[in-house]
Write an enzyme that holds these catalytic residues in place. Sequence first.
Site, mmCIF file in Angstrom:
data_model
loop_
_atom_site.group_PDB
_atom_site.id
_atom_site.type_symbol
_atom_site.label_atom_id
_atom_site.label_comp_id
_atom_site.label_asym_id
_atom_site.label_seq_id
_atom_site.Cartn_x
_atom_site.Cartn_y
_atom_site.Cartn_z
ATOM 1 N N ASP A 278 0.829 -1.206 0.000
ATOM 2 C CA ASP A 278 0.000 0.000 0.000
ATOM 3 C C ASP A 278 0.863 1.256 0.000
ATOM 4 O OD1 ASP A 278 -2.145 -1.662 0.068
ATOM 5 O OD2 ASP A 278 -2.772 -1.183 2.108
ATOM 6 N N LYS B 164 -2.746 7.833 7.543
ATOM 7 C CA LYS B 164 -2.153 6.509 7.354
ATOM 8 C C LYS B 164 -0.956 6.323 8.283
ATOM 9 C CE LYS B 164 -4.490 4.658 3.837
ATOM 10 N NZ LYS B 164 -3.762 4.256 2.630
ATOM 11 N N LYS C 181 -9.737 3.239 10.917
ATOM 12 C CA LYS C 181 -9.870 2.962 9.485
ATOM 13 C C LYS C 181 -9.664 1.464 9.288
ATOM 14 C CE LYS C 181 -8.348 4.369 4.893
ATOM 15 N NZ LYS C 181 -8.211 2.999 4.365
ATOM 16 N N CYS D 299 6.558 -33.896 -2.015
ATOM 17 C CA CYS D 299 7.162 -35.209 -1.873
ATOM 18 C C CYS D 299 6.296 -36.224 -2.639
ATOM 19 C CB CYS D 299 7.243 -35.591 -0.399
ATOM 20 S SG CYS D 299 7.755 -37.300 -0.099
ATOM 21 N N ASP E 186 0.718 4.266 -2.645
ATOM 22 C CA ASP E 186 0.466 5.645 -2.204
ATOM 23 C C ASP E 186 1.571 6.585 -2.675
ATOM 24 O OD1 ASP E 186 -1.877 4.904 -0.964
ATOM 25 O OD2 ASP E 186 -0.978 4.671 1.012
ATOM 26 N N CYS F 285 11.442 -38.112 4.495
ATOM 27 C CA CYS F 285 11.575 -39.532 4.159
ATOM 28 C C CYS F 285 12.655 -39.819 3.127
ATOM 29 C CB CYS F 285 10.243 -40.086 3.676
ATOM 30 S SG CYS F 285 9.750 -39.457 2.046
ATOM 31 N N LYS G 184 -13.368 13.153 10.497
ATOM 32 C CA LYS G 184 -14.471 13.715 9.726
ATOM 33 C C LYS G 184 -15.060 14.920 10.445
ATOM 34 C CE LYS G 184 -15.911 9.013 8.383
ATOM 35 N NZ LYS G 184 -16.987 7.997 8.523
#
Length: 462
Positions: free
Chosen positions: A61, A348, A143, A458, A65, A443, A324
């Site tokens: 991200d 962020k 967020k 295997c 950005d 094995c 907001k």
Amino acid sequence: MEQSSLFGDGVDIDTETPATAEATAPTDARAQAAARAAELRHELDYHAYRYYMLDAPEITDAAFDKMLVELQEIEATYPDLVTPDSYTQRVGGYVSEQFTPVTHMARMYSMDDAMDLDELDAWLQRTEDALGAGSVTYTCELKIDGLGVALTYQNGTFVRAATRGDGTTGEDVSLNVRTIKDVPMHLSEPALAHMGADRERTIEVRGEVYMPHEAFRHLCAEQELQGAAPFKNPRNAAAGSLRQKDAKITGSRGLSIFVFNVQQVRGKELSTHAESLDYLKSLGLPVSPRYHVVHDIEDAIREIEQIGQNRSKLDFDMDGAVIKVNHFAQRDLMGSTNKFPRWAIAFKYPPEVKETTLRSIEVAVGRTGVLTPTACFDPVFLAGTTVARATLHNEDFIRQFGLCIGDTIQVRKAGDIIPEVIGVVHHPENAEPYQMPTVCPSCGAPVVHLEDEAALRCVNPE
């Protein structure tokens, strides 16, 4: 731009060379900017398609950005280079043809980002200047990193769910969303009574479908056992699970949802975002566990820092905090761009990456015979815990980085949960690239690549 003589007033210049150079330089700069903008738009579209449609991102991200910010800076310097289809001008997302398209009741915008406190402070200051200092209250929320959806209820009954898509049109994922236990099929009747006696009481809400950490760990373990490439983070796991053609698969993935916005409501008056969140909770919808009203810039920054300090304690993935404007009337004054509202921003948090030394690679054999390599490195403290091991998935992953024992590597937690190696800083002198074993470490039988598989297996059925 105003033009002026480089030599002062009253000087007569016979040669055209300085003027030509002066005119050519900006032209060359613009041509270079145009070429770079076209390149960035192509790259952003490619990676957005892998992120939103394929749920299989190739870059982080943060890298995405960074490219977006570079394109925004170019377009701000040369506004004539802005194109209608530029990623800076449209809501991120795509509409798949495998689901029925749905037109949203209200547009589902993207969110503008602040990558550091300076950018956040600048946004807060612009908001205060536009609305009046001291007159604004804000909400601060988590967020959630998942897949955006719109849920529609009529007369209290769930009728539809759609992905965000391109913001105007989404994908009908109603059958799959019905399998998410957190999504109520019927809203609370006492709360519905406040919506009035309209014949058709309709409400559309926006939320984020996410995958809790425990469900993500379980899914990754299953994918490793089956020799499949595991999802890189909970967000992609949630998106891939919600877009399954078979709703039973979606139901088995343990998805959850948080609702954080009223998109449209008929029969109910709401004046603030905080009031709307309380109302959503009263309807029986799962609302984000942390949202606070703050009254100034300093309070907003303190709340964001507090959220960041506690993110490692959450049982779900988050990549930031959302701020907001609280009052809807003030939001109307600020308006929106084609891509995002001016009254909101997402801060962020930077990803936590540590350097350490790769000491060894252990190879385990799963019950299906798949060989899974694991990096063992000097312990580092990441996202709240000390880690010393990280899966390397398969041989292709090791080759991608050219891993050598003794390398200085970069480690982080995918979604703050699963430790992963994300790069090599330095190879020691004369280091040899690690080679996966040609025989089973359990094995001794030969190991093979099956068609269309990245994993080694295997051949011994026992």
